[in-house]
Design an enzyme around this catalytic site. Structure first.
Site, PDB file in Angstrom:
ATOM      1  N   SER A 421       0.844  -1.204   0.000  1.00  0.00           N
ATOM      2  CA  SER A 421       0.000   0.000   0.000  1.00  0.00           C
ATOM      3  C   SER A 421       0.878   1.253   0.000  1.00  0.00           C
ATOM      4  O   SER A 421       1.998   1.233   0.518  1.00  0.00           O
ATOM      5  CB  SER A 421      -0.863  -0.050   1.262  1.00  0.00           C
ATOM      6  OG  SER A 421      -1.965   0.804   1.139  1.00  0.00           O
ATOM      7  N   TYR A 580      -7.106  15.117   1.303  1.00  0.00           N
ATOM      8  CA  TYR A 580      -6.248  15.929   0.442  1.00  0.00           C
ATOM      9  C   TYR A 580      -7.134  16.642  -0.591  1.00  0.00           C
ATOM     10  O   TYR A 580      -8.361  16.573  -0.509  1.00  0.00           O
ATOM     11  CB  TYR A 580      -5.143  15.055  -0.174  1.00  0.00           C
ATOM     12  CG  TYR A 580      -4.272  14.430   0.907  1.00  0.00           C
ATOM     13  CD1 TYR A 580      -3.599  15.241   1.823  1.00  0.00           C
ATOM     14  CD2 TYR A 580      -4.152  13.047   1.045  1.00  0.00           C
ATOM     15  CE1 TYR A 580      -2.822  14.690   2.842  1.00  0.00           C
ATOM     16  CE2 TYR A 580      -3.377  12.491   2.061  1.00  0.00           C
ATOM     17  CZ  TYR A 580      -2.727  13.319   2.957  1.00  0.00           C
ATOM     18  OH  TYR A 580      -1.964  12.773   3.969  1.00  0.00           O
TER      19      TYR A 580
END
Ligand SMILES: Cc1cc2nc3c(=O)[nH]c(=O)nc-3n(C[C@H](O)[C@H](O)[C@H](O)COP(=O)(O)OP(=O)(O)OC[C@H]3O[C@@H](n4cnc5c(N)ncnc54)[C@H](O)[C@@H]3O)c2cc1C
Ligand SMILES: Cc1cc2nc3c(=O)[nH]c(=O)nc-3n(C[C@H](O)[C@H](O)[C@H](O)COP(=O)(O)O)c2cc1C
Length: 771
Positions: A421, A580
């Site tokens: 990941s 984000y």
């Protein structure tokens, strides 16, 4: 003053179900001098329901507590080993499940008789009164079932939490034999799916629980039918399984419809003064995991133990709660998974019968992949072969675990389903990856995972999270990344993906191991977001982007994608999660815009989709693009919910996104995440099976068993592990050795290490000199 115990006590038990009767027996066995009275509204042979299932473990506990009633129960048992699932014209059977069933009436009769032998007084056909009517008793036990009056009387102390579950069910019986397997039957009717849980409990009778969604129940007209009409309708639906046998109800004494919703009961406390709750009155477990009677009887043993050994009742109750609460919560958690699986079964009804069966067997998450192998190795091998042949189009020579089955996405062939990941390293200098990155990613690529993600690599200097984040906006970045990619390609058979992002409101913050997400002590740069909503009161307030800013940001993503392609990356991921910039557009928590980029989900997705389309145009056709999303803001209806995530995934899929990488959270400081093993996988499952898009699952997945069961049950197509890969870059190679899977590539210089590891795993006694 509390009465000291061990002296003979007067005990009244309100409710003569399995819990109440077994407590009466257990108490009398420990001290025959106790006076024990059971108050039961029904007659000895009245019972609602048919059969109950008890496991071998529970039987062991009953043996140890009272061999006499345990023997009678064992003598009354019907045993079977298989689970059969009838679905879409196929019947699938797997073995090794080891169930035993007994008629509820038989069980009650055994317990009634045993209680009476031991001197318990059972007052049948007697309605329990308010507990104030039992002042003469030292101990009052509320064993009066799921609708407990005792619990209601002290609701302010016990603080019950009753969750009325969504499905409708009716508990019927039949003389049709289901004696070779615990049987699930799924039938599609013109009004929706209706299913059955059926099991034999004596020589000529089986339990036949019919269940469906409330919608199907209403559409079928069950809501207005009498019990006889319901039975006739169910006989019609399940005629081919009943083979002329009738369905029977024994709930005619109930007022109103015999259809019920399951009530999940939890209580904050189980006792007050000399009153204590036991069995379903304190906590219930959904019938689909067949543990209600087990819980009630095992709790009865614990309560009797402590009442016998503790000096005071309050001490006994405290220890009883302590011991039993953990077990109850454990079972309730498994029961919740199982309940939800049936409530959401519509999501799985498109699955191939093999996968559907696997998903059903592993629904409570109590049975893992390797656990299924222990139960029925042949069945699991056949299921693994099915998984592999579907993935590769060929017929495998031998079965492999799903995590070692390749996956092709566009022109990219991943050798297995394990993914490193994305994980920020905070080691870049002005956005340029350093030797740290070369060594870090090289190690993970050598470690056996099929796909290795880079950390979030930022498309502009102002879009960096921290000064240590990598970038893809300068020639030096491209060159440094190329060095990493070239190593991965020349020395390993892993693929490498570039994750691109823009930090938006979380830009200009400290390194991960400093005060993460907090602004820099010095040298902050101006930040932008969808709206002028700061991440926290401490963070800078971002400027809401203008259309001109959006053009630049889109072009930054495009430039970074082009550089990534030139650097040789195999796969691109756009980071639209974790608060984000793109995530800040998607979630209403941070998007307050009133123009066409705010408001509805379609509007909030407009810019993220525009960026995707622009990037897709320059990214080669044969290379995939995945998008990472936060599938749950964990703030309830004020933010993205798992249902919204399905809609987001649908929009991404329609736009041409190849896979959705399903993460969650980090979008709001008010989030209340519910952590646990594989805690985000249900969102992946839902997206994959409702939006029909391939997914990556991530989040607290750390064992090979987790990975295999997620893949095999169709909850995701790839599985990302982050922290486990920090602790062990060779996670996949080690998992392969553990499972004696041979096909995986080890770097040539490491072969002696590989050979030793396989030898050690296959013959540990010889290799460690223990034999
Ligand atoms: C459809 C279905 C299938 C199930 N299948 C299984 C299974 O396979 N295996 C399993 O272990 N469990 C199963 N259960 C659960 C199981 O029936 C209960 O969990 C278990 O019976 C709990 O025991 P208990 O003694 O606490 O409560 P109950 O069995 O509900 O007993 C409570 C008793 O109190 C009496 N009572 C209630 N109020 C009063 C009053 N005011 N006055 C006098 N008497 C009163 C009732 O008549 C009853 O006899 C199933 C439940 C359902 C609904
Ligand atoms: C040190 C660290 C850095 C991370 N950086 C990123 C990142 O750059 N991009 C991203 O999408 N997720 C990032 N994550 C989240 C992980 O990819 C993953 O979703 C999360 O850690 C849960 O998986 P795990 O339980 O296997 O660790 C990061 C996690 C850790 C522990």
């Amino acid at each position: 003053m509390e009465r000291p115990m061990r002296a003979a006590m007067r005990t009244v038990i309100l409710g003569g179900g399995p819990g109440g009767l077994y407590f009466a027996i257990s108490l009398k066995l420990r001290n025959p001098a106790h006076e024990v009275v059971v108050v039961e509204r029904n007659r000895p042979n009245d019972t609602f329901g048919w059969g109950v299932v008890l496991s071998e473990d529970t039987l062991g506990n009953l043996d140890a507590n009272d061999p006499v009633s345990a023997k009678a129960i064992r003598d009354g048992f019907v045993y079977w080993d298989d689970v059969a699932v009838h679905y879409r014209g196929a019947v699938m059977r797997s073995g090794g499940h080891g169930f035993s069933g007994i008629g509820r009436m038989r069980l009650l009769n055994i317990l009634q008789q045993r209680a009476q032998e031991l001197g318990v007084e059972i007052r049948y056909e007697t309605e329990a009164q308010d507990v104030s009517a039992y002042k003469d008793f030292d101990l009052i036990v509320g064993a009066d079932g799921v609708n407990s009056r005792v619990r209601a009387q002290f609701a302010d102390v016990f603080k019950p939490d009753i969750d009325v579950r969504a499905c409708k069910y009716i508990w019927l019986g039949t003389h049709q034999k289901f004696d070779d397997a615990f049987t699930f039957i799924f039938e599609e009717t013109e009004h929706g799916w209706v299913w059955v849980h059926a099991y034999q409990f004596n020589a000529d009778t089986a339990t036949f629980i019919v269940e469906c969604s409330e919608e199907t129940w209403k559409k079928s007209g069950f809501d207005t039918m009498s019990t006889d009409e319901t039975i006739a309708a169910c006989e019609k639906i399940f005629g081919r399984y009943l083979k002329g046998n009738k369905l029977m109800s024994n709930a005619r004494h109930l007022r109103g419809s015999a259809w019920l919703n399951f009530n999940r009961v939890l209580c904050e406390r189980w006792s007050t003064g000399n009153v204590v709750l036991l069995g379903d009155s304190a906590a219930t477990a959904h019938f689909s995991i067949g543990s209600g009677s087990k819980l009630a009887m095992e709790s009865a043993i614990a309560l009797a133990n402590y009442v016998d050994t503790e000096p005071t009742l309050s001490g006994a109750f405290a220890r009883y709660e302590d011991e039993r609460r953990f077990e109850v919560l454990r079972l309730q958690s498994a029961a919740r998974n199982s309940t939800e699986w049936f409530e959401e079964v519509g999501r799985y009804l498109h699955l191939d019968p093999v996968q559907f069966n696997y998903s059903l067997l592993t629904r409570s998450q109590r049975i893992s992949h390797e656990n299924l192998r222990e139960r029925d190795a042949d069945w699991l091998a056949a299921a693994e072969m099915w998984f592999e042949s579907r993935a590769t189009g060929g017929v495998p020579k031998a079965a492999h675990r799903p995590m070692f089955v390749p996956l092709r996405v566009r022109g990219i062939e991943l050798k297995n389903r394990v993914v490193v990941s994305p994980m920020a390293q905070y080691r870049a200098v002005d956005g340029t990856p350093t030797d740290w990155h070369l060594v870090h990613y090289a190690e993970r690529a050598k470690g056996g995972a099929g796909l290795v993600f880079t950390e979030m690599t930022c498309v502009s200097p102002e879009g960096r999270i921290t000064p240590g984040c990598t970038g893809m906006y300068a020639p030096a970045h491209e060159a440094a990344w190329k060095r990493v990619v070239d190593f991965v390609h020349s020395e390993t058979d892993a693929k490498i993906a570039l994750q691109l992002g823009h930090a938006g409101p979380k830009a200009s913050t400290q390194l991960g191991w400093e005060d993460s997400d907090a602004p820099l002590a010095t040298g902050n740069w101006p930040i932008v977001s969808a709206s002028d909503v700061p991440w926290s009161p401490q963070n800078q307030t971002p400027r809401a982007v203008t259309r001109a800013d959006m053009d630049k940001i889109r072009d930054d993503f495009v430039r970074a994608a082009e550089m990534g392609n030139r650097a040789g990356f195999d796969w691109l991921e756009l980071h639209y999660a974790h608060g984000y910039l793109m995530s800040a557009f998607i979630t209403p928590v941070s998007n307050r815009r009133t123009d066409e980029y705010g408001g509805s989900l379609d509007n909030r997705m407009r810019f993220p989709l525009e960026v995707f389309h622009a990037v897709r145009k320059v990214w080669p056709d044969d290379k995939p693009i995945s998008v990472r999303i936060s599938a749950n803001d964990w703030v309830g209806a004020n933010g993205i919910t798992p249902q919204d995530a399905v809609d987001i995934a649908r929009l991404l899929h329609e736009a041409g996104v190849d896979m959705v990488d399903v993460s969650a959270g980090q979008t709001s400081r008010d989030a209340k995440p519910v952590y646990g093993r594989m805690f985000q996988t249900p969102f992946s499952d839902r997206i994959r099976n409702e939006a029909g898009v391939a997914t990556l699952a991530v989040g607290n997945i750390y064992e090979p068993d987790h990975v295999n069961s997620i893949l095999m049950a169709g909850r995701a197509d790839l599985v990302c592990l982050a922290r486990p890969h920090l602790a062990n870059p060779y996670w996949t190679l080690h998992a392969a050795a553990e499972a004696n899977e041979r096909g995986i590539t080890w770097p040539k210089p490491y072969w002696p290490g590989r050979d030793q590891m396989y030898r050690l795993k296959s013959r540990p006694d010889v290799m460690t000199g223990k034999v």
